[in-house]
Design a protein around this motif. Structure first.
Motif, mmCIF file in Angstrom:
data_model
loop_
_atom_site.group_PDB
_atom_site.id
_atom_site.type_symbol
_atom_site.label_atom_id
_atom_site.label_comp_id
_atom_site.label_asym_id
_atom_site.label_seq_id
_atom_site.Cartn_x
_atom_site.Cartn_y
_atom_site.Cartn_z
ATOM 1 N N GLN A 158 0.836 -1.202 0.000
ATOM 2 C CA GLN A 158 0.000 0.000 0.000
ATOM 3 C C GLN A 158 0.868 1.248 0.000
ATOM 4 O O GLN A 158 0.609 2.210 -0.732
ATOM 5 N N TYR A 159 1.915 1.207 0.824
ATOM 6 C CA TYR A 159 2.836 2.341 0.899
ATOM 7 C C TYR A 159 3.541 2.544 -0.440
ATOM 8 O O TYR A 159 3.702 3.669 -0.904
ATOM 9 N N THR A 160 3.932 1.420 -1.064
ATOM 10 C CA THR A 160 4.598 1.492 -2.365
ATOM 11 C C THR A 160 3.662 2.064 -3.416
ATOM 12 O O THR A 160 4.058 2.929 -4.224
ATOM 13 N N ASP A 161 2.410 1.577 -3.411
ATOM 14 C CA ASP A 161 1.425 2.091 -4.382
ATOM 15 C C ASP A 161 1.209 3.586 -4.193
ATOM 16 O O ASP A 161 1.166 4.351 -5.173
ATOM 17 N N ASP A 162 1.071 3.993 -2.927
ATOM 18 C CA ASP A 162 0.872 5.425 -2.647
ATOM 19 C C ASP A 162 2.098 6.229 -3.084
ATOM 20 O O ASP A 162 1.968 7.338 -3.626
ATOM 21 N N THR A 163 3.267 5.669 -2.815
ATOM 22 C CA THR A 163 4.505 6.346 -3.196
ATOM 23 C C THR A 163 4.610 6.491 -4.716
ATOM 24 O O THR A 163 5.022 7.537 -5.231
ATOM 25 N N ILE A 164 4.239 5.426 -5.433
ATOM 26 C CA ILE A 164 4.277 5.469 -6.903
ATOM 27 C C ILE A 164 3.309 6.512 -7.435
ATOM 28 O O ILE A 164 3.625 7.276 -8.358
ATOM 29 N N LYS A 165 2.100 6.572 -6.823
ATOM 30 C CA LYS A 165 1.121 7.577 -7.247
ATOM 31 C C LYS A 165 1.662 8.985 -7.009
ATOM 32 O O LYS A 165 1.534 9.872 -7.859
ATOM 33 N N ASP A 166 2.246 9.186 -5.819
ATOM 34 C CA ASP A 166 2.813 10.502 -5.504
ATOM 35 C C ASP A 166 3.943 10.841 -6.471
ATOM 36 O O ASP A 166 4.071 11.998 -6.915
ATOM 37 N N LEU A 167 4.762 9.834 -6.768
ATOM 38 C CA LEU A 167 5.881 10.055 -7.682
ATOM 39 C C LEU A 167 5.389 10.397 -9.088
ATOM 40 O O LEU A 167 5.926 11.306 -9.752
ATOM 41 N N ASP A 168 4.344 9.694 -9.542
ATOM 42 C CA ASP A 168 3.759 9.990 -10.858
ATOM 43 C C ASP A 168 3.235 11.420 -10.903
ATOM 44 O O ASP A 168 3.428 12.145 -11.895
ATOM 45 N N GLN A 169 2.536 11.826 -9.815
ATOM 46 C CA GLN A 169 2.001 13.186 -9.752
ATOM 47 C C GLN A 169 3.124 14.212 -9.773
ATOM 48 O O GLN A 169 3.047 15.244 -10.453
ATOM 49 N N LEU A 170 4.189 13.935 -9.015
ATOM 50 C CA LEU A 170 5.336 14.844 -8.995
ATOM 51 C C LEU A 170 5.992 14.942 -10.368
ATOM 52 O O LEU A 170 6.426 16.028 -10.781
ATOM 53 N N CYS A 171 6.057 13.795 -11.058
ATOM 54 C CA CYS A 171 6.645 13.797 -12.415
ATOM 55 C C CYS A 171 5.800 14.661 -13.359
ATOM 56 O O CYS A 171 6.335 15.416 -14.186
ATOM 57 N N ARG A 172 4.461 14.535 -13.238
ATOM 58 C CA ARG A 172 3.581 15.347 -14.081
ATOM 59 C C ARG A 172 3.721 16.840 -13.750
ATOM 60 O O ARG A 172 3.796 17.701 -14.643
ATOM 61 N N ASP A 173 3.786 17.124 -12.437
ATOM 62 C CA ASP A 173 3.957 18.521 -12.029
ATOM 63 C C ASP A 173 5.293 19.068 -12.528
ATOM 64 O O ASP A 173 5.364 20.228 -12.987
ATOM 65 N N LEU A 174 6.321 18.231 -12.417
ATOM 66 C CA LEU A 174 7.642 18.654 -12.878
ATOM 67 C C LEU A 174 7.641 18.902 -14.386
ATOM 68 O O LEU A 174 8.276 19.853 -14.876
ATOM 69 N N GLN A 175 6.910 18.042 -15.114
ATOM 70 C CA GLN A 175 6.826 18.200 -16.552
ATOM 71 C C GLN A 175 6.122 19.516 -16.922
ATOM 72 O O GLN A 175 6.544 20.226 -17.840
ATOM 73 N N VAL A 176 5.057 19.837 -16.200
ATOM 74 C CA VAL A 176 4.356 21.114 -16.433
ATOM 75 C C VAL A 176 5.279 22.287 -16.150
ATOM 76 O O VAL A 176 5.352 23.256 -16.930
ATOM 77 N N ILE A 177 6.007 22.195 -15.015
ATOM 78 C CA ILE A 177 6.946 23.266 -14.654
ATOM 79 C C ILE A 177 8.037 23.399 -15.714
ATOM 80 O O ILE A 177 8.423 24.515 -16.098
ATOM 81 N N GLN A 178 8.526 22.250 -16.194
ATOM 82 C CA GLN A 178 9.581 22.266 -17.212
ATOM 83 C C GLN A 178 9.073 22.910 -18.505
ATOM 84 O O GLN A 178 9.795 23.691 -19.149
ATOM 85 N N THR A 179 7.808 22.592 -18.848
ATOM 86 C CA THR A 179 7.222 23.181 -20.065
ATOM 87 C C THR A 179 7.098 24.694 -19.912
ATOM 88 O O THR A 179 7.441 25.473 -20.828
ATOM 89 N N LYS A 180 6.604 25.118 -18.741
ATOM 90 C CA LYS A 180 6.466 26.551 -18.493
ATOM 91 C C LYS A 180 7.822 27.237 -18.493
ATOM 92 O O LYS A 180 7.974 28.366 -18.967
ATOM 93 N N ARG A 181 8.812 26.571 -17.933
ATOM 94 C CA ARG A 181 10.165 27.130 -17.898
ATOM 95 C C ARG A 181 10.700 27.293 -19.312
ATOM 96 O O ARG A 181 11.294 28.318 -19.649
ATOM 97 N N THR A 182 10.478 26.264 -20.142
ATOM 98 C CA THR A 182 10.950 26.320 -21.530
ATOM 99 C C THR A 182 10.267 27.465 -22.285
ATOM 100 O O THR A 182 10.918 28.219 -23.027
#
Length: 203
Positions: A158-182
């Motif tokens: 459960q912890y791993t699943d939650d961690t993966i979900k959080d990591l996926d969300q962070l990756c998406r947020d990072l991608q949005v930030i990277q796009t805005k930065r570009t």
């Protein structure tokens, strides 16, 4: 030696109490009583022993017979005494005995053979109890471990699943930030020029 014997008691599968009947009936003093008391106290941890299987050898019976003419009464008296100190004992496990060498014709040879057969039955009856008890303990231990580990594994998953979900969300947020930065970086030159032109006009 006595201490080592006492420590080993929980592992025993058979008990043979040798009572010297040529001295005060064999029950004088507190040595035998002390041993029996210790055995009784240890019985809650003695999974491989049945109290009914205890064997009492009334040793030196030949010397008693030479001295006394009431051997039948003496045996009954000693048998009653044995029952008082070990109430679970079977009458068949209270044997008149002599440790001295005897001829094959003598009655004590038959007594020894009886003792041998009783002891063999007791050992045969109890020899696999330890394995059974230990196996039952191992099964119980494994079951407890399985329940505990299953619970921990479930929590970990459960912890791993939650961690993966959080990591996926962070990756998406990072991608949005990277796009805005570009985008911001690519428009930086135009924004500077626009800023300078607007400033110049204002001045």
């Amino acid at each position: 030696m006595a201490s080592k014997m006492m420590d080993y008691l929980p592992n025993a599968v058979a008990f043979i109490f040798v009572v010297s009947v040529d001295s005060a009936g064999g029950f004088q003093g507190d040595r035998l009583s002390h041993i029996i008391k210790h055995v009784r106290q240890s019985m809650s941890r003695m999974y491989c022993f049945d109290p009914q299987d205890a064997i009492f050898l009334l040793n030196k019976w030949d010397t008693v017979i030479q001295k006394k003419n009431r051997k039948k009464d003496l045996y009954e008296e000693l048998r009653d005494t044995v029952h008082e100190i070990w109430e679970d004992v079977k009458d068949t496990n209270i044997l008149k005995f002599t440790a001295a060498k005897v001829n094959e014709e003598e009655a004590y040879t038959a007594e020894f053979e009886s003792f041998y057969e009783i002891l063999k039955k007791v050992i045969t009856k109890n020899e696999f109890k330890r394995v059974t008890v230990h196996l039952r303990f191992i099964e119980s231990f494994v079951d407890v471990c399985d329940i505990s580990l299953s619970s921990k594994l479930k929590c970990a998953r459960q912890y791993t699943d939650d961690t993966i979900k959080d990591l996926d969300q962070l990756c998406r947020d990072l991608q949005v930030i990277q796009t805005k930065r570009t985008e911001a970086y690519s428009n930086l030159h135009n924004r500077i020029e626009t800023f300078l032109n607007e400033t110049a006009e204002d001045l």
